[in-house]
Design an enzyme around this catalytic site. Structure first.
Site, PDB file in Angstrom:
ATOM      1  CE  LYS A   1      -4.483   0.923   0.371  1.00  0.00           C
ATOM      2  NZ  LYS A   1      -5.597   0.096  -0.115  1.00  0.00           N
TER       3      LYS A   1
ATOM      4  CG  ASP B   1      -7.143   3.270  -1.045  1.00  0.00           C
ATOM      5  OD1 ASP B   1      -7.725   2.182  -1.059  1.00  0.00           O
ATOM      6  OD2 ASP B   1      -7.096   3.978  -0.031  1.00  0.00           O
TER       7      ASP B   1
HETATM    8  P1  NAD Z   1     -14.522   7.582  -2.294  1.00  0.00           P
HETATM    9  O1  NAD Z   1     -13.688   8.718  -1.835  1.00  0.00           O
HETATM   10  O2  NAD Z   1     -14.788   7.396  -3.749  1.00  0.00           O
HETATM   11  O3  NAD Z   1     -15.965   7.601  -1.567  1.00  0.00           O
HETATM   12  C1  NAD Z   1     -16.122   7.776  -0.193  1.00  0.00           C
HETATM   13  C2  NAD Z   1     -17.574   8.108   0.118  1.00  0.00           C
HETATM   14  O4  NAD Z   1     -17.703   8.229   1.535  1.00  0.00           O
HETATM   15  C3  NAD Z   1     -18.068   9.441  -0.470  1.00  0.00           C
HETATM   16  O5  NAD Z   1     -19.426   9.312  -0.847  1.00  0.00           O
HETATM   17  C4  NAD Z   1     -17.967  10.393   0.715  1.00  0.00           C
HETATM   18  O6  NAD Z   1     -18.867  11.492   0.625  1.00  0.00           O
HETATM   19  C5  NAD Z   1     -18.342   9.468   1.847  1.00  0.00           C
HETATM   20  N1  NAD Z   1     -17.859   9.951   3.147  1.00  0.00           N
HETATM   21  C6  NAD Z   1     -16.716  10.575   3.441  1.00  0.00           C
HETATM   22  N2  NAD Z   1     -16.694  10.930   4.736  1.00  0.00           N
HETATM   23  C7  NAD Z   1     -17.856  10.481   5.264  1.00  0.00           C
HETATM   24  C8  NAD Z   1     -18.444  10.553   6.540  1.00  0.00           C
HETATM   25  N3  NAD Z   1     -17.815  11.156   7.545  1.00  0.00           N
HETATM   26  N4  NAD Z   1     -19.651   9.971   6.725  1.00  0.00           N
HETATM   27  C9  NAD Z   1     -20.291   9.377   5.696  1.00  0.00           C
HETATM   28  N5  NAD Z   1     -19.822   9.314   4.474  1.00  0.00           N
HETATM   29  C10 NAD Z   1     -18.605   9.861   4.250  1.00  0.00           C
HETATM   30  O7  NAD Z   1     -13.780   6.302  -1.676  1.00  0.00           O
HETATM   31  P2  NAD Z   1     -13.975   4.786  -2.125  1.00  0.00           P
HETATM   32  O8  NAD Z   1     -12.965   4.436  -3.155  1.00  0.00           O
HETATM   33  O9  NAD Z   1     -15.430   4.537  -2.380  1.00  0.00           O
HETATM   34  O10 NAD Z   1     -13.488   4.032  -0.802  1.00  0.00           O
HETATM   35  C11 NAD Z   1     -14.317   3.886   0.345  1.00  0.00           C
HETATM   36  C12 NAD Z   1     -13.722   2.818   1.230  1.00  0.00           C
HETATM   37  O11 NAD Z   1     -13.620   1.588   0.502  1.00  0.00           O
HETATM   38  C13 NAD Z   1     -12.305   3.077   1.762  1.00  0.00           C
HETATM   39  O12 NAD Z   1     -12.195   2.493   3.035  1.00  0.00           O
HETATM   40  C14 NAD Z   1     -11.419   2.309   0.773  1.00  0.00           C
HETATM   41  O13 NAD Z   1     -10.145   1.967   1.333  1.00  0.00           O
HETATM   42  C15 NAD Z   1     -12.284   1.093   0.547  1.00  0.00           C
HETATM   43  N6  NAD Z   1     -11.996   0.360  -0.681  1.00  0.00           N
HETATM   44  C16 NAD Z   1     -12.083   0.956  -1.896  1.00  0.00           C
HETATM   45  C17 NAD Z   1     -11.831   0.206  -3.036  1.00  0.00           C
HETATM   46  C18 NAD Z   1     -11.984   0.805  -4.408  1.00  0.00           C
HETATM   47  O14 NAD Z   1     -11.877   0.041  -5.390  1.00  0.00           O
HETATM   48  N7  NAD Z   1     -12.263   2.092  -4.541  1.00  0.00           N
HETATM   49  C19 NAD Z   1     -11.476  -1.150  -2.932  1.00  0.00           C
HETATM   50  C20 NAD Z   1     -11.400  -1.730  -1.662  1.00  0.00           C
HETATM   51  C21 NAD Z   1     -11.668  -0.964  -0.544  1.00  0.00           C
END
Ligand code: NAD
Length: 427
Positions: free
Chosen positions: A112, A152
């Site tokens: 990471k 990410d």
């Molecule tokens: P992103 O930034 O695209 O989306 C995050 C979402 O969470 C947004 O809608 C944002 O408004 C919301 N958010 C932020 N702060 C918040 C709060 N305090 N309360 C409620 N909602 C809130 O991120 P993502 O890529 O969707 O990733 C989200 C999670 O999934 C992370 O933990 C990431 O590590 C994990 N993840 C992502 C992927 C991927 O392919 N993108 C893969 C595995 C794990």
């Protein structure tokens, strides 16, 4: 690994991972040397990233890449841009990637990376300069056969395009396989955008089946409507689920009869956030977490369900779309209370599975249709779920009937142990 080890041991996130390793170690027969080796990352890289800002000032950012383990194949894991990024956080996420890739039976190790920066306050020119310099600093350590970054939190396909370009310029020829999650036009995979969310939905479907329930008609609440949560909404809705609540950083919306997802996507093109979407009532993030739904999908941040709010949870199933949305205390309490908690290393593995497909396509210069990607993703997610579910039945203690977190970790560790023994790494 110099003083970085002390820093890791001070990080509660890193300690959480070590604790879950130890816990799984208590339940399975595993060589102690394997556990000891896995407790420390193989390599932790810290770099300074000077960037000339738009106002001519030079700002120096901290960048990290932790390569945890590569017994199963090249290192693989995302790059995070966030103000809270630290060596401890990156190392914890890197080790989770080792276990995720092992569990999903991928020929990949775990890594990471991240930069301590709030990307929302940088201009595009500044972000590109930051990404290019970070890539340049990492270039001796990454590559299609060595370590393959991906997007990410805070990074996206454009960030990956800049990384690919910088790495290729330094190599003297185009190396599309150095990153995944890049645009389809320059070697990205079809279906990568929706992969994590789709994987979460496949896992929710399989978990419901264990209760003789179908996804069609099941009620779902989704916290976070970004790259993961949005596709959970789209895909689950398409399969007949009733999405009753959705939230993002500005708050949430609720409709017990189901939210119209395609209308919501149209609404968000203009309004960016879900707030005030017609025919819904406002709901806070905390209220969303405590709804009485079939499936709760936390897809935003880590540690949103903790000691203080875990007693309010009424969902029957929690599928961890985000990384680490439950604290260890909350996870244990809910498991004891017979909530089926499907852990992140299984539930959100769809992203790295399709990243793996992208890497294969780049190496072979042969690209697959979206349907082919989806079929293969479904097969891997379903098989991985079955492995974890079957394993969980071997822990039939009265208290912890279906401890899927412990089972997922155990399945991952046993595969790693076998590989480490074969390679002569576990004396
Ligand atoms: P992103 O930034 O695209 O989306 C995050 C979402 O969470 C947004 O809608 C944002 O408004 C919301 N958010 C932020 N702060 C918040 C709060 N305090 N309360 C409620 N909602 C809130 O991120 P993502 O890529 O969707 O990733 C989200 C999670 O999934 C992370 O933990 C990431 O590590 C994990 N993840 C992502 C992927 C991927 O392919 N993108 C893969 C595995 C794990």
């Amino acid at each position: 690994m110099y003083e970085a080890n002390d820093e890791l041991l001070r990080s509660h996130l890193y300690m959480n991972v070590i604790n879950s390793l130890e816990k799984a170690g208590e339940h399975i027969t595993i060589n102690r040397n394997v556990l000891e080796r896995l407790k420390k990352p193989r390599r932790a890289i810290r770099v300074s990233i000077p960037v000339r800002m738009d106002d001519e000032r030079v700002e120096v950012f901290n960048g990290y890449r932790v390569q945890h383990n590569h017994t199963l194949g090249p290192f693989k894991g995302g790059i995070r841009y966030h103000a809270s990024v630290s060596m401890g956080e990156v190392a914890a996420l890197a080790s989770l990637m080792t276990y995720k890739n092992s569990l999903l039976n991928l020929p990949l190790g775990g890594a990471k990376g991240g930069v301590q920066v709030d990307p929302s306050v940088l201009s595009k020119v500044e972000l590109e300069a930051l990404t290019r310099r970070f890539t340049s600093e990492l270039s001796p350590f990454i590559g299609p056969d060595k370590d393959i970054p991906a997007p990410d939190v805070g990074t996206d396909s454009e960030t990956m395009a800049w990384m690919l370009d910088t790495f290729s310029l330094e190599s003297g020829f185009s190396q599309t396989g150095v990153v995944t999650g890049k645009p389809v036009e320059i070697g990205g995979s079809r279906g990568r955008d929706s992969a994590t969310g789709l994987g979460v939905v496949y896992i929710a479907e399989k978990t419901l089946e264990t209760m003789d329930r179908s996804l069609s008609g099941a009620s779902i609440a989704i916290q976070g409507f970004g790259k993961v949560g949005m596709h959970v909404g789209i895909e689950a809705h398409a399969l007949g689920a009733k999405i009753v609540a959705i939230s993002d950083v500005k708050g949430g919306i609720y409709n017990p009869n189901g939210i119209h997802i395609s209308e919501l996507l149209r609404y968000m093109k203009k309004n960016k956030f879900v707030k005030d979407f017609p025919e819904t009532t406002p709901i806070s993030n905390e209220e969303l977490l405590s709804l009485d739904v079939d499936v709760l999908c936390p897809c935003a941040l880590d540690a949103v369900i903790h000691e203080k709010n875990m007693h309010n949870i009424r969902a029957k199933i929690i599928v961890e779309g985000a990384n680490g949305p439950l604290t260890p205390e909350a996870s244990e309490h809910l498991t004891r209370s017979n909530v089926l908690v499907v852990p992140d290393i299984l539930a959100n593995g769809g992203g790295v599975v399709v990243s793996y497909f992208e890497w294969i396509q780049d190496i072979g210069w042969l690209f697959w249709s979206e349907q082919e990607v989806r079929n293969r993703l479904k097969e891997i997610m379903t098989n991985s779920f079955k492995k974890v579910w079957n394993f969980s039945r071997t822990y039939q203690s009265k208290e912890n009937k279906y401890n899927l977190r412990l089972s997922a970790m155990s399945v991952a560790l046993l595969r790693l142990e076998k590989a480490m023994k074969l390679r002569g790494q576990a004396w």
